[in-house]
Design a protein around this motif. Sequence first.
Motif, short mmCIF file in Angstrom:
data_model
loop_
_atom_site.label_atom_id
_atom_site.label_comp_id
_atom_site.label_asym_id
_atom_site.label_seq_id
_atom_site.Cartn_x
_atom_site.Cartn_y
_atom_site.Cartn_z
N GLY A 228 36.71 15.72 36.90
CA GLY A 228 36.16 14.98 35.77
C GLY A 228 34.74 15.34 35.43
N GLY A 229 34.21 16.39 36.07
CA GLY A 229 32.86 16.85 35.75
C GLY A 229 32.83 17.47 34.36
N PRO A 230 31.63 17.83 33.88
CA PRO A 230 31.54 18.43 32.55
C PRO A 230 32.33 19.73 32.49
CG PRO A 230 29.43 18.57 33.70
CD PRO A 230 30.32 17.70 34.52
N PRO A 231 32.82 20.14 31.31
CA PRO A 231 33.60 21.38 31.20
C PRO A 231 32.79 22.56 31.74
CG PRO A 231 33.65 20.15 29.13
CD PRO A 231 32.66 19.47 30.01
N GLU A 232 33.50 23.52 32.32
CA GLU A 232 32.82 24.65 32.97
C GLU A 232 32.14 25.58 31.98
OE1 GLU A 232 37.31 25.68 32.99
OE2 GLU A 232 36.03 23.93 32.95
N GLY A 233 32.49 25.45 30.69
CA GLY A 233 31.86 26.32 29.68
C GLY A 233 32.67 27.59 29.49
N GLY A 234 32.43 28.24 28.36
CA GLY A 234 33.18 29.46 28.04
C GLY A 234 32.76 30.64 28.90
N LEU A 235 33.53 31.71 28.78
CA LEU A 235 33.29 32.91 29.58
C LEU A 235 32.66 34.03 28.75
CD1 LEU A 235 36.64 32.91 31.57
CD2 LEU A 235 34.38 32.90 32.62
N ARG B 87 42.50 36.08 33.33
CA ARG B 87 41.75 36.94 32.41
C ARG B 87 41.03 38.03 33.21
NH1 ARG B 87 37.74 34.12 28.02
NH2 ARG B 87 36.29 35.81 27.61
N LEU B 88 40.99 39.21 32.64
CA LEU B 88 40.22 40.32 33.23
C LEU B 88 39.00 40.53 32.34
CD1 LEU B 88 40.01 42.53 35.42
CD2 LEU B 88 41.28 44.04 33.86
N LEU B 89 37.82 40.16 32.84
CA LEU B 89 36.62 40.16 32.00
C LEU B 89 36.20 41.55 31.54
CD1 LEU B 89 34.41 37.47 33.82
CD2 LEU B 89 35.91 37.17 31.86
N VAL B 90 36.61 42.58 32.30
CA VAL B 90 36.22 43.95 31.91
C VAL B 90 37.40 44.74 31.35
CG1 VAL B 90 34.28 44.08 33.50
CG2 VAL B 90 36.54 44.78 34.28
N GLY B 91 38.50 44.04 31.07
CA GLY B 91 39.73 44.72 30.63
C GLY B 91 39.57 45.49 29.34
N GLY B 92 38.92 44.86 28.35
CA GLY B 92 38.73 45.53 27.05
C GLY B 92 37.82 46.72 27.17
N LYS B 93 36.72 46.59 27.90
CA LYS B 93 35.73 47.66 28.01
C LYS B 93 36.29 48.87 28.74
CE LYS B 93 32.11 47.42 26.64
NZ LYS B 93 31.56 47.91 25.36
N LEU B 94 37.17 48.64 29.73
CA LEU B 94 37.73 49.75 30.51
C LEU B 94 39.08 50.23 29.94
CD1 LEU B 94 36.90 48.62 34.17
CD2 LEU B 94 35.68 50.28 32.75
N ASN B 95 39.42 49.72 28.74
CA ASN B 95 40.65 50.15 28.04
C ASN B 95 41.93 49.92 28.86
OD1 ASN B 95 39.41 51.00 25.65
ND2 ASN B 95 38.84 52.94 26.58
N VAL B 96 41.90 48.87 29.68
CA VAL B 96 43.10 48.55 30.49
C VAL B 96 44.26 48.18 29.56
CG1 VAL B 96 44.03 46.95 32.22
CG2 VAL B 96 41.70 47.83 32.46
N HIS B 97 43.93 47.64 28.37
CA HIS B 97 44.97 47.17 27.46
C HIS B 97 45.77 48.31 26.83
CE1 HIS B 97 41.33 47.91 25.11
NE2 HIS B 97 42.10 48.13 24.07
N MET B 98 45.30 49.55 27.01
CA MET B 98 46.06 50.68 26.45
C MET B 98 47.41 50.81 27.14
SD MET B 98 43.97 51.57 24.17
CE MET B 98 44.39 53.16 23.49
N ASN B 99 47.48 50.34 28.39
CA ASN B 99 48.74 50.30 29.13
C ASN B 99 48.82 48.92 29.78
OD1 ASN B 99 51.10 50.96 30.39
ND2 ASN B 99 50.15 52.19 32.00
N PRO B 100 49.20 47.88 29.00
CA PRO B 100 49.01 46.50 29.46
C PRO B 100 49.67 46.21 30.81
CG PRO B 100 49.74 46.56 27.17
CD PRO B 100 49.88 47.96 27.70
N PRO B 101 48.90 45.71 31.77
CA PRO B 101 49.47 45.41 33.08
C PRO B 101 50.24 44.10 33.09
CG PRO B 101 47.11 44.97 33.09
CD PRO B 101 47.44 45.50 31.73
N GLN B 102 51.11 43.97 34.07
CA GLN B 102 51.88 42.73 34.25
C GLN B 102 51.27 41.94 35.39
OE1 GLN B 102 56.19 42.44 33.47
NE2 GLN B 102 56.41 42.18 35.66
N VAL B 103 51.21 40.63 35.22
CA VAL B 103 50.68 39.74 36.26
C VAL B 103 51.83 38.91 36.81
CG1 VAL B 103 48.98 37.95 36.81
CG2 VAL B 103 48.49 39.61 35.00
N LYS B 104 51.83 38.77 38.15
CA LYS B 104 52.88 37.98 38.80
C LYS B 104 52.24 36.78 39.49
CE LYS B 104 56.39 38.32 42.46
NZ LYS B 104 56.91 39.15 43.57
N ALA B 105 52.89 35.62 39.39
CA ALA B 105 52.40 34.40 40.03
C ALA B 105 53.34 34.00 41.17
CB ALA B 105 52.31 33.26 39.01
#
Length: 697
Positions: free
Chosen positions: A265-272, A353-371
């Motif tokens: 219930g603390g204040p929102p953590e804020g955007g990234l 979220r991968l904070l450096v994904g766009g800068k390192l062009n990871v999205h050119m071959n989008p990875p899959q995440v498993k939970a």
Amino acid sequence: MAVWIQAQQLQGDALHQMQSLYGQHFPIEVRHYLSQWLEGQLWDVIDLENPQEEFKAKRLLDSLIQELQNKAEHQVGEDGFLLKIKLGHYASQLKSTYDRCPLELVRCIKHILYTEQRLVREASNSSSPVGGMMDSMSQKYQQINQAFEELRLLTQDTENDLRKLQHNQEYFIIQYQESLRIQAQLTSLATLPPADRQLREPTLLSKRATVEAWLTREANTLQKYRLDLAEKHQKSLQLLRKQQTIILDDELIHWKRRQQLAGNGGPPEGGLDILQSWCEKLAETIWQNRQQIRRAEHLRQQLPIPGPIEELLNDLNSTITDIISALVTSTFIIEKQPPQVLKTQTKFVATVRLLVGGKLNVHMNPPQVKATIISEQQAKALLKNENTRNDSSGEILNNNCVMEYHQATGTLSANFRNMSLKRIKRSDRRGAESVTEEKFTILFESQFSVGGNELVFQVKTLSLPVVVIVHGSQDNNATATVLWDNAFAEPGRVPFIVPDKVLWPQLCEALNMKYKAEVQSNRGLSEENLVFLAQKAFSSSSINPDDYRGMTMTWSQFNRESLPGRNFTFWQWFDGVMELTKKHLKPHWNDGAILGFVNKQQAQDMLMSKPNGTFLLRFSDSEIGGITIAWRMVWNLMPYTAKDFSIRSLADRISDLNHLLFLYPDRPKDEVFSKYYTPPLSKAVDGYVKPQIKQVG
């Protein structure tokens, strides 16, 4: 106070430094007349190294010119006329200078503002933030941006040195080829008649000696250039590592801690967004330095010169790989946590979220995440790098998701929208531990490559602890486990160790945070309320808050052992109060009409000196989620619970009881409650009046 007002008070060398910031590229008059506007813009959210940010910079340039033109239009009188012409001229000048390169305007203004802030700070001998922009950014924020500027200049410097080295080496190779050609000519002289040989040989020998002397000198110079470049790269990597430590080990960890407290219930953590912009700058700078080191290695292989440079370059390459690995693995984070009380067979969501994904062009071959859901023991083994392949503690449906790149925001994330925990495998419990004390976590993992498969990363991240329940009746005990963990977990702990006992003031802070969030009220727990809770928790009669400051409360006291003479724990009683207030009493709590945290004896003492008909509202000691009316003469009604209020509201019940006249201390009850009374029923169209339930005393 605005930075510009303080900057105008600088004296001596500081004033001279400030004045030297301005010129044709950015006139000081523009700074003066648009000071408030300039200090109010978000210059720092623009990444100067990202060409895609140019449209944001262009918007700011257009706004700046518009502001100048507006300021010019409002000038009147003789002096105003001259200023009007001047400001109009500056608007045209800035448009002409920066229209094709708006990012340079942003770079210029950022440099001016940061330098002014530094000069003001130094002049006031204060480390506290100053000015409009400094109010909204910590000093650390400024230091981070200054370090990035230093890294940019260092990287630019090493790039220039590398080009110079490459140019000199290419010229060296040409001269080396020339020496080989001379040697070939000397060798071919052996086939000539002696007279011809004697005629040509001295010239060739002289040429060879000159070229070889030059090559020896130049080889030493090249080796020095290589060593100097390696030393500069060492300095860059030291600064990069330091900057990365500040961003990942301080700022990102603080964000994660805020995210954890938000679960209580603390204040929102804020955007990234700001964190992502920093991480992207790190990634870009690291990658630029990595490419430079690889080019330096290529030059060394192209022209091997004996010396320590080979080992130095190997060390640099190893260090830069470690730095980028740490960045990539640390910036694979959970933006939206799964619910921490997780009911089986119930849909839930999460976002990674991968904070450096766009800068390192990871999205050119989008990875899959498993939970996967894993136990506390499996999480410990995972962090120790023990082999836990394919270990899980349950089955999650819809647990695979491809990361998507969002062009507008530059974010790379995987949104799990329809997960559901089909089954859970519990471990053997320890001692008195109940199922609602057993902690699990959701493991998110992925694999991807960067730089055309140059580097392959396996990334993992763990959610905040999750307590799994199969029935709604387990919710309040599971919430207690989560609240204790979120409030008292220490950064970097072994999963999921928490202290067994905490100081009472620490627990008060957590309870107040939770109460305000659950009840959705700005009215939290007062000191008197907290004293009442301490009396209940420690079976004490002291009304002095200081008596409880040094006391500790154990987990067992909090939610294992029943309160004396009751069949429920301290937390179960408190949670019952929150639930009742949230669902049925919120407006009355916000109005201050409910004292609530008062025991029976206190209520009697408070009402004794009041007129007949005075009453107060207190939470029941004997029942979970109950509230009772105590009034003069002195009688406590049976507690009302949520079930009662689903039949007739508290306000209507108070209205029904005619002997209740004044809410403690002396407020007429209708003044407090009438706005919540249910309007009287009018005669129905069919001639019948519906029956109505009323409270009788």
